[in-house]
Design an enzyme around this catalytic site. Sequence first.
Site, short mmCIF file in Angstrom:
data_model
loop_
_atom_site.label_atom_id
_atom_site.label_comp_id
_atom_site.label_asym_id
_atom_site.label_seq_id
_atom_site.Cartn_x
_atom_site.Cartn_y
_atom_site.Cartn_z
CB CYS A 134 -61.03 -2.84 22.30
SG CYS A 134 -59.40 -3.24 21.68
CG HIS A 274 -62.19 -6.08 24.93
ND1 HIS A 274 -62.37 -6.45 23.62
CD2 HIS A 274 -60.93 -5.61 25.02
CE1 HIS A 274 -61.25 -6.21 22.95
NE2 HIS A 274 -60.36 -5.72 23.78
CG ASN A 304 -57.94 -7.52 21.83
OD1 ASN A 304 -58.95 -7.18 21.23
ND2 ASN A 304 -57.27 -6.70 22.64
C1 LIG Z 1 -49.30 -7.97 27.45
C2 LIG Z 1 -49.46 -8.83 28.72
C3 LIG Z 1 -50.06 -10.15 28.35
C4 LIG Z 1 -48.11 -9.04 29.34
O1 LIG Z 1 -48.25 -9.79 30.50
P1 LIG Z 1 -47.48 -9.36 31.81
O2 LIG Z 1 -47.78 -10.36 32.84
O3 LIG Z 1 -47.85 -7.93 32.11
O4 LIG Z 1 -46.01 -9.53 31.34
P2 LIG Z 1 -44.83 -8.46 31.42
O5 LIG Z 1 -45.14 -7.31 30.52
O6 LIG Z 1 -44.55 -8.21 32.85
O7 LIG Z 1 -43.69 -9.28 30.80
C5 LIG Z 1 -43.09 -10.31 31.53
C6 LIG Z 1 -41.95 -10.85 30.72
O8 LIG Z 1 -42.48 -11.62 29.66
C7 LIG Z 1 -41.86 -11.20 28.45
N1 LIG Z 1 -42.79 -11.38 27.36
C8 LIG Z 1 -43.65 -10.48 26.81
N2 LIG Z 1 -44.31 -11.04 25.80
C9 LIG Z 1 -43.87 -12.32 25.71
C10 LIG Z 1 -44.18 -13.39 24.87
N3 LIG Z 1 -45.09 -13.28 23.89
N4 LIG Z 1 -43.55 -14.54 25.06
C11 LIG Z 1 -42.63 -14.71 26.03
N5 LIG Z 1 -42.28 -13.71 26.86
C12 LIG Z 1 -42.90 -12.53 26.70
C13 LIG Z 1 -41.52 -9.75 28.66
O9 LIG Z 1 -40.49 -9.38 27.77
C14 LIG Z 1 -41.07 -9.77 30.09
O10 LIG Z 1 -39.74 -10.23 30.14
P3 LIG Z 1 -38.67 -9.52 31.13
O11 LIG Z 1 -39.25 -9.74 32.50
O12 LIG Z 1 -37.46 -10.29 30.83
O13 LIG Z 1 -38.67 -8.08 30.72
C15 LIG Z 1 -50.39 -8.11 29.72
O14 LIG Z 1 -49.73 -7.00 30.27
C16 LIG Z 1 -51.66 -7.65 29.12
O15 LIG Z 1 -52.49 -8.45 28.72
N6 LIG Z 1 -51.91 -6.34 29.10
C17 LIG Z 1 -53.12 -5.79 28.56
C18 LIG Z 1 -53.12 -5.95 27.07
C19 LIG Z 1 -54.44 -5.64 26.47
O16 LIG Z 1 -55.44 -6.12 26.90
N7 LIG Z 1 -54.42 -4.83 25.42
C20 LIG Z 1 -55.53 -4.52 24.67
C21 LIG Z 1 -56.44 -3.63 25.38
S1 LIG Z 1 -57.83 -3.38 24.42
#
Ligand SMILES: CC(C)(COP(=O)(O)OP(=O)(O)OC[C@H]1O[C@@H](n2cnc3c(N)ncnc32)[C@H](O)[C@@H]1OP(=O)(O)O)[C@@H](O)C(=O)NCCC(=O)NCCS
Length: 347
Positions: A134, A274, A304
């Site tokens: 990215c 980003h 993204n």
């Molecule tokens: C991926 C992201 C959105 C997840 O959000 P989060 O607040 O960290 O959520 P968590 O990982 O704690 O997950 C919380 C719960 O939601 C669930 N969950 C994950 N994706 C889900 C979705 N699409 N729909 C519903 N629930 C979802 C998980 O399974 C978890 O459930 P659990 O508590 O029963 O295990 C976040 O971590 C993120 O944006 N990370 C960076 C990603 C990124 O920018 N990547 C590219 C970099 S270039």
Amino acid sequence: MTPPATSSKVIKNPRAKHGFRGRTCSITSVGSYVPEKILTNADLEKTVDTSDEWITSRTGIRQRRLAAPGEFTSHMGAKAALRAMKKGGITPEQLDLIIVATITPDMPFPATACLVQQQLGAYRAAAFDIEAACSGFIYALEIGQQFIMSHTYDTILVIGAEKLSSIVDWTDRNTCVLFGDGAGAAILQSRANAHGLLTACMGADGNKAGLLDMPGGGCRCPATAESVAARQHFLRMEGKETFKNAVNAMITAAQESLRRCELDISRIQCIIPHQANQRIIEAVGERLGAKPEQVFVNLDKYGNTSAASVAIALDEAVQTGRIQRGDLVLLLVFGAGLTWGAAVIEW
Ligand SMILES: CC(C)(COP(=O)(O)OP(=O)(O)OC[C@H]1O[C@@H](n2cnc3c(N)ncnc32)[C@H](O)[C@@H]1OP(=O)(O)O)[C@@H](O)C(=O)NCCC(=O)NCCS
């Protein structure tokens, strides 16, 4: 030899402080392209266990674009490039170099940049790809800038383009809701009486390579029936750790680039981070002391798009008048590698 005359403007080009005698490098035009097909959060509700409410509140994303089956990264890159070239009045013959930043090349080789060169008919241009995930667009800008500053080339096409839908595991709700396809392009030239790109910082930490990767397809794990069955050819991500690292790295890169230019964040008219997650963008903005109105966001529409992300956003910001000539713009990126970067531009 006398040093080049410095501008009477307050804004300083940090390179001038080191006796820099090259030319400045400006982004003289931009363009972008996103595919027609829209995939909404409601569409995803039908295929994985998710909800519009979860995706919107946790990421800010409402929809993303998907390339057609026969539409590849090179096609999207070339379309974005043609738009940038048209706006800048640039002919294919003028291009000296084409750099494509992507993690989803049409093929492992040849370079997607060569395929773009062919589609544009830009046969004078050298062409290569760079892979900084990215962060690729800022890495490519910085590479291109070196060739302009050193008088090696006069006109460079930099593209960030991705068909992420081809490496997303559409059964994994943790990742499939986040990504989309698209391309952005910029023409780099030296413009008289302008500072252009003031500075670009790039960083990487290979210790954290495992946070976001695609294990299959390289020489460590060539494609086999087993690797396909084990879903090794899809993107994998540790979301929470990636989130934390993204915030810290973008803040560090922003502070370093502003420090080099002796600028305070309040001087920046438009911050383009980003476009990965609204909460990451807000955390970075708050910790930098930026006002929400300084920050450009379009991830609700595209998700993204990796290397294309800030390139598409930059084009939209320019086309909508959010960025005007003379404005100071801060680009901030973060991605797999881990990699990160920031660029300060006097538009
Ligand atoms: C991926 C992201 C959105 C997840 O959000 P989060 O607040 O960290 O959520 P968590 O990982 O704690 O997950 C919380 C719960 O939601 C669930 N969950 C994950 N994706 C889900 C979705 N699409 N729909 C519903 N629930 C979802 C998980 O399974 C978890 O459930 P659990 O508590 O029963 O295990 C976040 O971590 C993120 O944006 N990370 C960076 C990603 C990124 O920018 N990547 C590219 C970099 S270039």
